[in-house]
Motif scaffolding. Structure first.
Motif, PDB file in Angstrom:
ATOM      1  N   ASP A  64      61.557  -7.493  57.316  1.00  0.00           N
ATOM      2  CA  ASP A  64      60.261  -8.645  57.057  1.00  0.00           C
ATOM      3  C   ASP A  64      60.504  -9.752  56.674  1.00  0.00           C
ATOM      4  N   LYS A  70      61.748 -11.882  58.610  1.00  0.00           N
ATOM      5  CA  LYS A  70      61.436 -12.525  59.825  1.00  0.00           C
ATOM      6  C   LYS A  70      60.586 -13.766  59.647  1.00  0.00           C
ATOM      7  N   TYR A  97      66.617 -11.236  65.319  1.00  0.00           N
ATOM      8  CA  TYR A  97      65.139 -10.907  64.788  1.00  0.00           C
ATOM      9  C   TYR A  97      64.044 -10.792  66.045  1.00  0.00           C
ATOM     10  N   GLU A  98      64.144 -11.214  67.089  1.00  0.00           N
ATOM     11  CA  GLU A  98      63.161 -11.020  68.151  1.00  0.00           C
ATOM     12  C   GLU A  98      63.072  -9.447  68.527  1.00  0.00           C
ATOM     13  N   VAL A 116      62.841  -7.208  66.172  1.00  0.00           N
ATOM     14  CA  VAL A 116      62.120  -6.630  65.124  1.00  0.00           C
ATOM     15  C   VAL A 116      60.577  -7.080  65.150  1.00  0.00           C
ATOM     16  N   SER A 117      60.029  -5.924  65.017  1.00  0.00           N
ATOM     17  CA  SER A 117      58.319  -6.049  65.098  1.00  0.00           C
ATOM     18  C   SER A 117      57.898  -5.289  63.690  1.00  0.00           C
ATOM     19  N   VAL A 118      56.730  -6.067  63.433  1.00  0.00           N
ATOM     20  CA  VAL A 118      55.950  -5.639  61.832  1.00  0.00           C
ATOM     21  C   VAL A 118      54.598  -5.289  62.189  1.00  0.00           C
ATOM     22  N   ARG A 119      54.244  -4.018  61.940  1.00  0.00           N
ATOM     23  CA  ARG A 119      52.862  -3.761  62.324  1.00  0.00           C
ATOM     24  C   ARG A 119      51.953  -3.539  60.752  1.00  0.00           C
ATOM     25  N   VAL A 164      57.635  -1.594  59.578  1.00  0.00           N
ATOM     26  CA  VAL A 164      58.760  -2.600  60.022  1.00  0.00           C
ATOM     27  C   VAL A 164      59.505  -1.721  60.930  1.00  0.00           C
ATOM     28  N   ASP A 165      59.547  -2.094  62.407  1.00  0.00           N
ATOM     29  CA  ASP A 165      60.400  -1.455  63.177  1.00  0.00           C
ATOM     30  C   ASP A 165      61.570  -2.175  63.697  1.00  0.00           C
ATOM     31  N   THR A 197      69.787  -3.405  66.234  1.00  0.00           N
ATOM     32  CA  THR A 197      69.038  -4.548  65.842  1.00  0.00           C
ATOM     33  C   THR A 197      69.623  -5.053  64.326  1.00  0.00           C
TER      34      THR A 197
END
Lengths: 305, 142
Positions: A215, A217, A250-251, A253-256, A281-282, A287
């Motif tokens: 996170d 990012k 970091y592209e 990485v996704s945060v929901r 955090v995925d 990654t």
């Protein structure tokens, strides 16, 4: 109790004298011939407003928070994570000095967190030297820190003075139109904080630390935004290039988020608000490994300048 | 003569600025050492004039991290009538304040953050009275 009052008085007296030094012209040290003249930056329009930039710099998380997270995750102290302090004399430009000051500042937070008072003094000597070179050494109350560290005395105060000294240096830099130096200082701190977290995770893949890496990012994007302001300088351009490599990793990485209702409870007479939103955090192992390599490369570039 | 008056005015203004700045720094030191079982992160200094019609306030953006229990401690400067009211918001949602429903104040407010992001800390003075205060942001030790 007496000890606490003595410490408090020392801090008050030191704080007042620092202000007087500040008012009397920032010490007597002559500017380094190899300094980057601030005019280089001042004459060029900023891509973002000065206020927006100050706001971003102000909000790069404190390295102490990362160190606290690492410690609370149960990771043991590891001296080998820290940057060597024996090369400060080779740092002959403001650019190199400010970045490395940030690195040492973060390491100081880590040492403070684990109460390694012996190593704190070694770190402090390097920090003081770099801060003096950058003409911000007046914000370091070296003698009080030395006394607190060598006597293992009031470690809360030691942490407070260390963190407040860095906050004051940073604030002074921005107030005196040296935001370029401030940007480098926080960049060094951020990179080192991330480096420590990545090293810890390599040996102990603690989920809370991995999530914090993921996170970060948002902070990384802000950091790039401020550094791009000075991209016309080749040294800054190289740094931006290195940090953009981290951003690329970091592209993936996704945060929901999942919304929840906050609740309030009283603990020991203090109102505590508990946020019940969820953040997921995925970040895959691959990654994380790629981010670690990119962070290590950026950190190695800084400590080998 | 006019020049002398100007010089004296500038000196007096500088001295009063230095005095005010030293006072707020002293308040930060005192406040930061009274935060209890918490570790100092940063401080926010607020000084606002009286205004009955539209009570002024100052906003600070703060990034808070998931998994951290933050503590916001308020210390009011002596010699001012105003008592600081702080509010922590995320977008349009007020998450917490130090002002109790009965009009009294909490010295500190805790916030268990479960979502890393930008939050806004607003500080003003109750009733729009003139005031000066320091807010210490710290995290609670586990």
């Amino acid at each position: 109790m007496n000890r606490k009052i003595t410490t408090l008085l020392s801090i008050l007296i030191a704080g007042s004298s620092l202000l007087m030094i500040d008012c009397s012209g920032n010490g007597s040290k002559k500017a380094d011939d190899m300094s980057i003249p601030d005019s280089i930056f001042e004459n060029k329009p900023l891509l973002i407003s000065k206020e927006a930039m100050n706001d971003i710099i102000d909000n790069i998380s404190s390295p102490v928070e990362m160190a606290a997270l690492i410690k609370s995750a149960g990771a043991p102290f590891n001296q080998k994570y820290l940057a060597q302090t024996n090369r400060v004399d080779n740092l002959n430009t403001n650019f190199k000095q400010a970045l490395n000051l940030g690195v040492y500042g973060c390491d100081l937070g880590y040492l403070n967190m684990y109460e390694k008072t012996g190593s704190i003094m070694v770190s402090m000597t390097a920090i003081k030297k770099l801060a003096d070179e950058l003409r911000i050494g007046q914000f370091f109350d070296f003698n009080t820190i030395k006394r607190l560290a060598t006597n293992n005395e009031n470690l809360d105060s030691l942490m407070y003075i260390s963190v407040a000294s860095f906050n004051n240096m940073d604030e002074f830099l921005r107030e005196s139109n040296r935001s370029n130096i401030s940007a480098l200082l926080v960049t060094g701190m951020w990179i080192e904080g991330m480096y420590l977290a990545c090293q810890v995770v390599k040996e102990n893949p603690e989920r809370t630390v991995i999530e914090r890496i993921g996170d970060s990012k948002m902070v990384l994007n802000s950091l790039i935004l401020i550094l791009r302001n000075y991209k016309s300088d080749p040294a800054f351009a190289n740094l931006v290039k290195e940090i953009e490599k981290i951003k690329k990793e970091y592209e993936a990485v996704s945060v929901r988020y999942e919304a929840g209702e906050p609740e309030a409870k009283e603990v020991d007479g203090m109102l505590i608000i508990i946020q019940n939103d969820k953040q997921i955090v995925d970040i895959s192992d691959e990654t994380l490994a790629n981010i670690t390599v990119a962070i290590e490369n950026a950190r190695n570039m800084i400590i080998n300048l | 003569m006019k020049k002398l008056v100007s010089i004296i005015s500038v000196i007096l203004l500088s001295l009063s600025f230095y005095h005010a700045s030293a006072q707020s720094d002293d308040l930060v030191n005192v406040c930061a050492l009274g935060i209890g079982n918490a570790t100092y992160l940063k401080d926010f200094k607020v000084k606002l004039p009286a205004s009955v019609a539209n009570a002024p306030s100052t906003k600070f953006n703060v990034i808070l991290n998931k998994g951290t229990l933050y503590k916001f401690t308020v210390c009011n400067a002596e010699g001012y009538e105003g008592k600081a009211v702080i509010k922590l918001t995320e977008g349009p949602n007020v998450l917490g304040t130090n002002l109790k429903p009965d009009g009294s104040f909490q010295d500190a407010v805790g916030f268990q953050c479960n979502k890393t992001g930008m939050y806004i800390l607003t500080c003003g003075f109750k009733g729009g009275k003139e005031g000066a205060a320091v807010v210490i942001m710290s995290y609670m030790n586990k």
